[in-house]
Design a protein around this motif. Structure first.
Motif, PDB file in Angstrom:
ATOM      1  N   ILE A 227       4.302   2.361   1.824  1.00  0.00           N
ATOM      2  CA  ILE A 227       5.383   3.248   1.412  1.00  0.00           C
ATOM      3  C   ILE A 227       4.756   4.628   1.181  1.00  0.00           C
ATOM      4  O   ILE A 227       3.523   4.753   1.173  1.00  0.00           O
ATOM      5  N   ASN A 228       5.593   5.646   1.003  1.00  0.00           N
ATOM      6  CA  ASN A 228       5.061   7.002   0.780  1.00  0.00           C
ATOM      7  C   ASN A 228       5.103   7.411  -0.682  1.00  0.00           C
ATOM      8  O   ASN A 228       4.451   8.365  -1.086  1.00  0.00           O
ATOM      9  N   SER A 229       5.900   6.692  -1.440  1.00  0.00           N
ATOM     10  CA  SER A 229       6.041   6.997  -2.864  1.00  0.00           C
ATOM     11  C   SER A 229       6.617   5.748  -3.508  1.00  0.00           C
ATOM     12  O   SER A 229       7.337   4.974  -2.849  1.00  0.00           O
ATOM     13  N   ILE A 230       6.337   5.582  -4.793  1.00  0.00           N
ATOM     14  CA  ILE A 230       6.864   4.394  -5.482  1.00  0.00           C
ATOM     15  C   ILE A 230       8.396   4.437  -5.507  1.00  0.00           C
ATOM     16  O   ILE A 230       9.058   3.402  -5.561  1.00  0.00           O
ATOM     17  N   ASN A 231       8.952   5.642  -5.387  1.00  0.00           N
ATOM     18  CA  ASN A 231      10.415   5.759  -5.365  1.00  0.00           C
ATOM     19  C   ASN A 231      11.030   5.143  -4.114  1.00  0.00           C
ATOM     20  O   ASN A 231      12.222   4.834  -4.100  1.00  0.00           O
ATOM     21  N   ASP A 232      10.229   4.951  -3.074  1.00  0.00           N
ATOM     22  CA  ASP A 232      10.736   4.248  -1.888  1.00  0.00           C
ATOM     23  C   ASP A 232      11.223   2.849  -2.273  1.00  0.00           C
ATOM     24  O   ASP A 232      12.179   2.326  -1.693  1.00  0.00           O
TER      25      ASP A 232
ATOM     26  N   LEU B  63       0.856  -1.196   0.000  1.00  0.00           N
ATOM     27  CA  LEU B  63       0.000   0.000   0.000  1.00  0.00           C
ATOM     28  C   LEU B  63       0.885   1.238   0.000  1.00  0.00           C
ATOM     29  O   LEU B  63       2.048   1.185   0.406  1.00  0.00           O
ATOM     30  N   MET B  64       0.282   2.348  -0.415  1.00  0.00           N
ATOM     31  CA  MET B  64       1.016   3.610  -0.487  1.00  0.00           C
ATOM     32  C   MET B  64       0.181   4.717   0.145  1.00  0.00           C
ATOM     33  O   MET B  64      -1.017   4.819  -0.144  1.00  0.00           O
ATOM     34  N   GLN B  65       0.828   5.524   1.010  1.00  0.00           N
ATOM     35  CA  GLN B  65       0.144   6.713   1.548  1.00  0.00           C
ATOM     36  C   GLN B  65       0.372   7.845   0.553  1.00  0.00           C
ATOM     37  O   GLN B  65       1.510   8.163   0.243  1.00  0.00           O
ATOM     38  N   THR B  66      -0.699   8.425   0.045  1.00  0.00           N
ATOM     39  CA  THR B  66      -0.551   9.516  -0.919  1.00  0.00           C
ATOM     40  C   THR B  66      -1.344  10.720  -0.415  1.00  0.00           C
ATOM     41  O   THR B  66      -2.094  10.614   0.563  1.00  0.00           O
ATOM     42  N   GLU B  67      -1.192  11.844  -1.111  1.00  0.00           N
ATOM     43  CA  GLU B  67      -1.958  13.042  -0.724  1.00  0.00           C
ATOM     44  C   GLU B  67      -3.454  12.807  -0.882  1.00  0.00           C
ATOM     45  O   GLU B  67      -4.273  13.434  -0.227  1.00  0.00           O
ATOM     46  N   GLN B  68      -3.799  11.893  -1.775  1.00  0.00           N
ATOM     47  CA  GLN B  68      -5.226  11.579  -1.979  1.00  0.00           C
ATOM     48  C   GLN B  68      -5.732  10.540  -0.973  1.00  0.00           C
ATOM     49  O   GLN B  68      -6.918  10.235  -0.961  1.00  0.00           O
ATOM     50  N   GLY B  69      -4.827   9.995  -0.172  1.00  0.00           N
ATOM     51  CA  GLY B  69      -5.220   8.964   0.786  1.00  0.00           C
ATOM     52  C   GLY B  69      -4.509   7.658   0.497  1.00  0.00           C
ATOM     53  O   GLY B  69      -3.557   7.619  -0.288  1.00  0.00           O
ATOM     54  N   LEU B  70      -4.989   6.607   1.138  1.00  0.00           N
ATOM     55  CA  LEU B  70      -4.351   5.298   1.018  1.00  0.00           C
ATOM     56  C   LEU B  70      -4.629   4.704  -0.369  1.00  0.00           C
ATOM     57  O   LEU B  70      -5.783   4.657  -0.799  1.00  0.00           O
ATOM     58  N   ARG B  71      -3.560   4.264  -1.045  1.00  0.00           N
ATOM     59  CA  ARG B  71      -3.711   3.685  -2.373  1.00  0.00           C
ATOM     60  C   ARG B  71      -2.981   2.339  -2.432  1.00  0.00           C
ATOM     61  O   ARG B  71      -2.053   2.099  -1.675  1.00  0.00           O
ATOM     62  N   ILE B  72      -3.427   1.513  -3.374  1.00  0.00           N
ATOM     63  CA  ILE B  72      -2.902   0.143  -3.494  1.00  0.00           C
ATOM     64  C   ILE B  72      -1.947   0.043  -4.689  1.00  0.00           C
ATOM     65  O   ILE B  72      -2.255   0.551  -5.766  1.00  0.00           O
TER      66      ILE B  72
END
Ligand SMILES: [Fe+2]
Length: 265
Positions: free
Chosen positions: A226-231, A170-179
């Protein structure tokens, strides 16, 4: 990975074409159309961008060469047809060569909602879109190389890293939790469940992940973000094997699930 399967992968013909039946294409269509609705507002942007690029047909199962043309162009990856079950050695060998294994069978209607083995719908709908993303692609490639070189006793630790990222990430994004994990994105039940408030959701630390037991046959009680795919790109540059050693020293976390019921002997 499942230990046995009732499914048999289809063999491509001499031109690399797999001949799917009308019923198999129909199952694909129903799965794709249901899941596209299900992931709305839940899949991460990188996945959605990848989905546009691979442009999956809805009314038939795509041929692997169609995906390969896009993947080659984007990240140099390919999809490779494999039997219903492959061992870890083959799995890592393929990833180390930027070949993503795709079992060329599709679930039966009886297992429309859930099956333990990864079928072609899971592999393609769940994973291929992310493989167009350079950071994800690099992470998966480095992971394959690491796993191929690793000893058997270390591979079980590495398997947890794959599980909690490529499969159930999962990823935490500015839009919220994303998969971004393909195990979730190809499962309607688990896609909903992530947002149910039931599972525990923690920020990803590689050492924690390596110490976290999981079961393949239940909804996950715990996910890592993660916070970004770059992680993932950053993780691919870490000394993961030294973290595996550390994880061994520290031991596994207590499982957050009940033990599998023992079969009566
Ligand atoms: Fe998978």
């Amino acid at each position: 990975m499942a230990k046995s399967s009732k499914y048999v992968s289809k063999t491509p013909d001499e031109n690399g074409i797999i001949h799917w039946s009308v019923e198999e294409n129909q199952i694909w269509q129903e799965l794709v159309e249901r899941q596209l609705k299900c992931i709305e507002g839940k899949a991460c942007n990188e996945y959605l961008e990848g989905l546009k690029k691979i442009n999956l047909p809805h009314t038939r199962i795509p041929q692997l060469h169609e995906l390969n043309a896009v993947l080659k162009n984007e990240t140099g990856w390919q999809v490779a047809p494999v039997p219903a079950l492959i061992d870890f050695d083959e799995f890592f060998r393929l990833l180390a060569n930027k070949q993503f294994p795709v079992a060329t069978f599709i679930r039966s209607r009886e297992e429309f909602d859930y099956l333990q083995e990864p079928d072609i719908f899971h592999e393609i709908f769940g994973h291929c879109a992310m493989l167009t993303n350079p950071a994800f692609a690099e992470y998966t490639h480095q992971y394959g190389k690491l796993g191929y070189a690793a000893e058997k006793k270390d591979r079980v630790y590495l398997a947890r890293l794959y599980w909690f990222t490529v499969e159930f990430g999962l990823m935490q994004t500015e839009q919220g939790l994303r998969i971004y994990g393909g195990g979730i994105l190809s499962s309607p039940g688990e896609t909903q469940y992530v947002y149910s408030g039931k599972p525990e959701i923690n920020p990803l630390e590689v050492l924690d992940v390596l110490r976290t037991p999981y079961r393949i046959d239940i909804m996950q009680p715990l996910y890592y973000t993660i916070n970004s795919i770059n992680d993932l790109f950053d993780i691919s540059k870490m000394d993961i094997m030294s973290l595996v050693e550390k994880a061994k020293e520290l031991g596994l976390f207590e499982p957050k699930f009940p033990p599998k019921e023992k079969l009566a002997s």
